[in-house]
Scaffold this motif. Structure first.
Motif, PDB file in Angstrom:
ATOM      1  N   TRP A 128      53.961 -50.718  15.694  1.00 41.29           N
ATOM      2  CA  TRP A 128      53.654 -52.000  16.308  1.00 41.29           C
ATOM      3  C   TRP A 128      53.864 -53.115  15.307  1.00 41.29           C
ATOM      4  CZ3 TRP A 128      47.820 -53.424  17.101  1.00 41.29           C
ATOM      5  CH2 TRP A 128      47.074 -53.062  15.964  1.00 41.29           C
ATOM      6  N   ILE A 129      53.645 -54.338  15.753  1.00 39.02           N
ATOM      7  CA  ILE A 129      53.961 -55.521  14.958  1.00 39.02           C
ATOM      8  C   ILE A 129      52.795 -55.841  14.036  1.00 39.02           C
ATOM      9  CG2 ILE A 129      54.488 -57.983  15.099  1.00 39.02           C
ATOM     10  CD1 ILE A 129      55.662 -57.275  17.934  1.00 39.02           C
ATOM     11  N   PRO A 130      53.046 -56.005  12.726  1.00 37.55           N
ATOM     12  CA  PRO A 130      51.957 -56.351  11.811  1.00 37.55           C
ATOM     13  C   PRO A 130      51.265 -57.629  12.260  1.00 37.55           C
ATOM     14  CG  PRO A 130      53.963 -55.827  10.597  1.00 37.55           C
ATOM     15  CD  PRO A 130      54.350 -55.927  12.040  1.00 37.55           C
ATOM     16  N   SER A 131      49.944 -57.608  12.211  1.00 40.92           N
ATOM     17  CA  SER A 131      49.191 -58.798  12.622  1.00 40.92           C
ATOM     18  C   SER A 131      49.277 -59.865  11.535  1.00 40.92           C
ATOM     19  CB  SER A 131      47.727 -58.441  12.867  1.00 40.92           C
ATOM     20  OG  SER A 131      46.986 -59.585  13.224  1.00 40.92           O
ATOM     21  N   PRO A 132      49.532 -61.108  11.913  1.00 34.59           N
ATOM     22  CA  PRO A 132      49.563 -62.171  10.913  1.00 34.59           C
ATOM     23  C   PRO A 132      48.153 -62.440  10.386  1.00 34.59           C
ATOM     24  CG  PRO A 132      49.674 -63.099  13.127  1.00 34.59           C
ATOM     25  CD  PRO A 132      49.765 -61.606  13.278  1.00 34.59           C
ATOM     26  N   LYS A 133      48.078 -62.968   9.185  1.00 33.60           N
ATOM     27  CA  LYS A 133      46.770 -63.298   8.613  1.00 33.60           C
ATOM     28  C   LYS A 133      46.132 -64.454   9.354  1.00 33.60           C
ATOM     29  CE  LYS A 133      47.046 -60.198   5.398  1.00 33.60           C
ATOM     30  NZ  LYS A 133      46.187 -58.996   5.458  1.00 33.60           N
ATOM     31  N   GLU A 134      46.979 -65.349   9.843  1.00 30.83           N
ATOM     32  CA  GLU A 134      46.508 -66.513  10.582  1.00 30.83           C
ATOM     33  C   GLU A 134      47.423 -66.741  11.788  1.00 30.83           C
ATOM     34  OE1 GLU A 134      46.529 -69.754   7.872  1.00 30.83           O
ATOM     35  OE2 GLU A 134      44.863 -68.998   6.666  1.00 30.83           O
ATOM     36  N   GLY A 135      46.983 -67.641  12.654  1.00 29.55           N
ATOM     37  CA  GLY A 135      47.821 -68.009  13.791  1.00 29.55           C
ATOM     38  C   GLY A 135      47.650 -67.080  14.976  1.00 29.55           C
ATOM     39  N   ARG A 136      48.575 -67.201  15.903  1.00 26.42           N
ATOM     40  CA  ARG A 136      48.493 -66.440  17.139  1.00 26.42           C
ATOM     41  C   ARG A 136      48.945 -65.001  16.937  1.00 26.42           C
ATOM     42  NH1 ARG A 136      48.240 -69.370  21.863  1.00 26.42           N
ATOM     43  NH2 ARG A 136      49.449 -67.799  22.958  1.00 26.42           N
ATOM     44  N   PRO A 137      48.262 -64.047  17.580  1.00 27.37           N
ATOM     45  CA  PRO A 137      48.709 -62.653  17.505  1.00 27.37           C
ATOM     46  C   PRO A 137      49.981 -62.456  18.316  1.00 27.37           C
ATOM     47  CG  PRO A 137      46.916 -62.861  19.078  1.00 27.37           C
ATOM     48  CD  PRO A 137      47.060 -64.207  18.411  1.00 27.37           C
ATOM     49  N   ILE A 138      50.723 -61.404  17.992  1.00 24.18           N
ATOM     50  CA  ILE A 138      51.960 -61.111  18.701  1.00 24.18           C
ATOM     51  C   ILE A 138      51.833 -59.737  19.340  1.00 24.18           C
ATOM     52  CG2 ILE A 138      54.471 -60.959  18.513  1.00 24.18           C
ATOM     53  CD1 ILE A 138      54.261 -62.487  15.872  1.00 24.18           C
ATOM     54  N   PRO A 347      43.728 -62.203  14.068  1.00 20.45           N
ATOM     55  CA  PRO A 347      44.173 -63.080  15.156  1.00 20.45           C
ATOM     56  C   PRO A 347      44.120 -62.391  16.518  1.00 20.45           C
ATOM     57  CG  PRO A 347      45.612 -63.322  13.266  1.00 20.45           C
ATOM     58  CD  PRO A 347      44.729 -62.153  12.971  1.00 20.45           C
ATOM     59  N   ALA A 348      44.558 -61.129  16.567  1.00 13.42           N
ATOM     60  CA  ALA A 348      44.521 -60.402  17.841  1.00 13.42           C
ATOM     61  C   ALA A 348      43.081 -60.175  18.286  1.00 13.42           C
ATOM     62  CB  ALA A 348      45.245 -59.063  17.699  1.00 13.42           C
ATOM     63  N   PHE A 349      42.213 -59.819  17.345  1.00 17.31           N
ATOM     64  CA  PHE A 349      40.812 -59.613  17.703  1.00 17.31           C
ATOM     65  C   PHE A 349      40.187 -60.923  18.165  1.00 17.31           C
ATOM     66  CE2 PHE A 349      36.297 -59.716  16.747  1.00 17.31           C
ATOM     67  CZ  PHE A 349      35.859 -58.585  17.427  1.00 17.31           C
ATOM     68  N   ASN A 350      40.512 -62.019  17.501  1.00 18.95           N
ATOM     69  CA  ASN A 350      39.941 -63.316  17.881  1.00 18.95           C
ATOM     70  C   ASN A 350      40.345 -63.706  19.302  1.00 18.95           C
ATOM     71  OD1 ASN A 350      38.613 -63.613  15.471  1.00 18.95           O
ATOM     72  ND2 ASN A 350      40.180 -64.931  14.538  1.00 18.95           N
TER      73      ASN A 350
END
Length: 496
Positions: A128-138, A347-350
């Motif tokens: 899967w796609i690595p989650s960014p440290k900030e910003g919107r999840p993908i 970001p995804a959890f948020n």
């Protein structure tokens, strides 16, 4: 009746999800032409909602992360999950082409360099796609569909004759001439009927998880589960299955309908019939499940059918006093801490916690116990015992062998969400062979008709592994596209 297109050799692809776009791109890459028909206003389908990723065995990413895997092991896990009801020839193809499927998506720009462990897998292999440290999840599914559509748009811009995309256009029939499929009949949004000719047709129309009508496929094959909510969009009505059935196509495994164990209950609308999927990746990164009594009741990384059965047997409905309750449905409480949240991707959890408000934060197990109206010693004991299992001091009574990231301490902040089982996926559908040809009741291919993705049956057996749906779409979408193109080319040459 208007004639939309009659330019052979052309392959008509019905359905704009991952299987349909994979088939279309394969046809274009081979030098063919495509008419892509999609009933909704845009491409994507349920593929765009997929959140856990795509399986790949023996990939470069696994090698870089020190994960030892093989197609044989993926094949074994898939057959085990499906209780060996699977079509073994299709499973072998799925596993052998899995690394190539991941590479296919990477070649269109999808970053699949993170790997998760999903339930029923013996090793981490769900890319899967690595989650960014900030910003919107993908979300994986959304990004995959976005990148594939962008690549197809680029090819279309360079050569407009390559592909024609018709949205808000519904297939209502498959046309045969002298026993061969030669196109489809469609209805546009304004009600106009048209015919689309092609040397072959690829069905990528998805499953029937939302077909709840009195004469629908769910009623016919899954009447006992009609009361469950669904994670599917309303468009999952099995139209491809129903139309191909009228041609004599063989259906297999139709009663095998997967209930996903964890769909979020929205505190604002606990009784909603459509639920937001609580991705298996959450449990793959360390989330645990307890019941309303504050106790674990199963292996969080067990098969989907196993975890669903444990919830239905050992997790009672949750009272309205706790986060709005579960509206009378058997439900579990999913628990996470800061470490598991970071591993999953903040970001995804948020998005789940802040935007959707599925999760609520409790400062410690005592506060959580008070909210659940159970003795605080029960939850503390549950977490302490899990820590001992996590540290290898004792074996898990539920047989869990892999313990991702971190155990939850009773003294640290705990995030809790209510989850319930929901209809998620239909394992049954049209029988296909290794060339993705649709097979009839007599065991013979229906000439000119191919299928891929959830419209088909046989790959998953009685129960699908997480990450195998996107994989199936890419692998058999490409095979169907290639087979359909070859049929188109052969038909064209025979006319010369």
């Amino acid at each position: 009746m208007a004639q939309l297109l009659s330019a052979e050799p052309t392959v008509v692809v019905v359905g704009g999800g991952l299987a349909g776009l994979s088939a279309s791109l394969e046809i274009i890459n081979e030098g063919g032409r495509v008419v892509l028909v999609e009933g909704e206003s845009n491409t994507g389908g349920n593929s765009a909602k997929a959140s856990s990723g795509i399986n790949g065995a023996g990939t470069d990413t696994q090698e870089k992360l020190g994960i030892h895997d093989s197609p044989e092991l993926l094949e074994k896990d898939t057959l085990s999950a499906g209780d060996n009801e699977n079509d073994k020839s299709l499973v072998k193809i799925l596993a052998e082409k899995s690394a190539g499927a991941v590479e296919f998506l990477r070649n269109v720009g999808v970053d699949l360099t993170d790997i998760n462990l999903c339930g029923g897998h013996s090793v981490p292999r769900t890319h899967w796609i690595p989650s960014p440290k900030e910003g919107r999840p993908i979300p994986a599914g959304f990004e995959i569909m976005k990148r594939l559509r962008a690549r197809i748009n680029d090819l279309q811009e360079k050569n407009p004759e390559t592909i024609r995309i018709l949205t808000q256009t519904k297939m209502v029939d498959i046309i045969r001439k002298e026993g061969k499929v030669v196109g489809i009949e469609v209805v546009s949004a304004d009600g106009e009927k048209s015919k689309i000719n092609g040397a072959s047709v690829v069905l990528a129309t998805g499953g029937f998880s939302a077909d709840r009508s009195s004469d629908g496929l769910l009623t016919e094959f899954g009447k006992q589960i009609l009361d469950f909510p669904s994670t599917n969009g309303a468009f999952a009505r099995g139209e491809g299955v129903k139309i191909a059935r009228t041609l004599g196509a063989k259906l297999i495994g139709m009663e095998r309908i997967q209930i996903h164990p964890t769909a979020f209950v929205d505190p604002k609308e606990p009784a909603a019939g459509t639920k937001f999927l609580a991705a298996e990746a959450l449990r793959g990164k360390g989330a645990i499940l307890i019941n309303s009594e504050g106790k674990r009741f199963g292996n969080e990384l067990g098969r989907r059918d196993y975890t669903t059965a444990r919830i239905l047997e050992h997790a009672k409905p949750i009272a309205e006093s706790f986060q709005g309750g579960s509206a009378g449905r058997h439900a579990a409480v999913m628990l996470m801490n800061e470490a598991t949240i970071d591993a999953f991707g903040r970001p995804a959890f948020n998005f789940y916690a802040i935007v959707k408000k599925f999760f609520q934060k409790y400062e410690n197990s005592q506060e959580l116990a008070k909210a659940l109206n159970v003795d605080e010693s029960v939850i503390k004991t549950t977490l302490d015992e899990y820590k001992e299992i996590f540290d290898g001091k004792k074996e898990d009574p539920f047989g869990k062998k892999v313990f991702p990231v971190a155990a939850i301490s009773p003294s640290e902040p705990i995030y809790a969400a209510i989850v319930v089982p929901a209809i998620h996926y239909t394992m049954g559908g049209l029988k296909i062979d290794e060339h993705a040809r649709v097979i009839d009741e007599q065991g013979k291919p229906i000439e000119g008709l191919y299928a891929a993705g959830e419209v088909t049956g046989g790959v998953h057996g009685s129960n699908r592994l997480g990450g195998n749906s996107l994989l199936e779409c890419v692998v058999f979408g490409r095979i169907a596209g290639n087979s359909g193109f070859n049929a188109s080319r052969d038909a064209s040459r025979s006319e010369l």
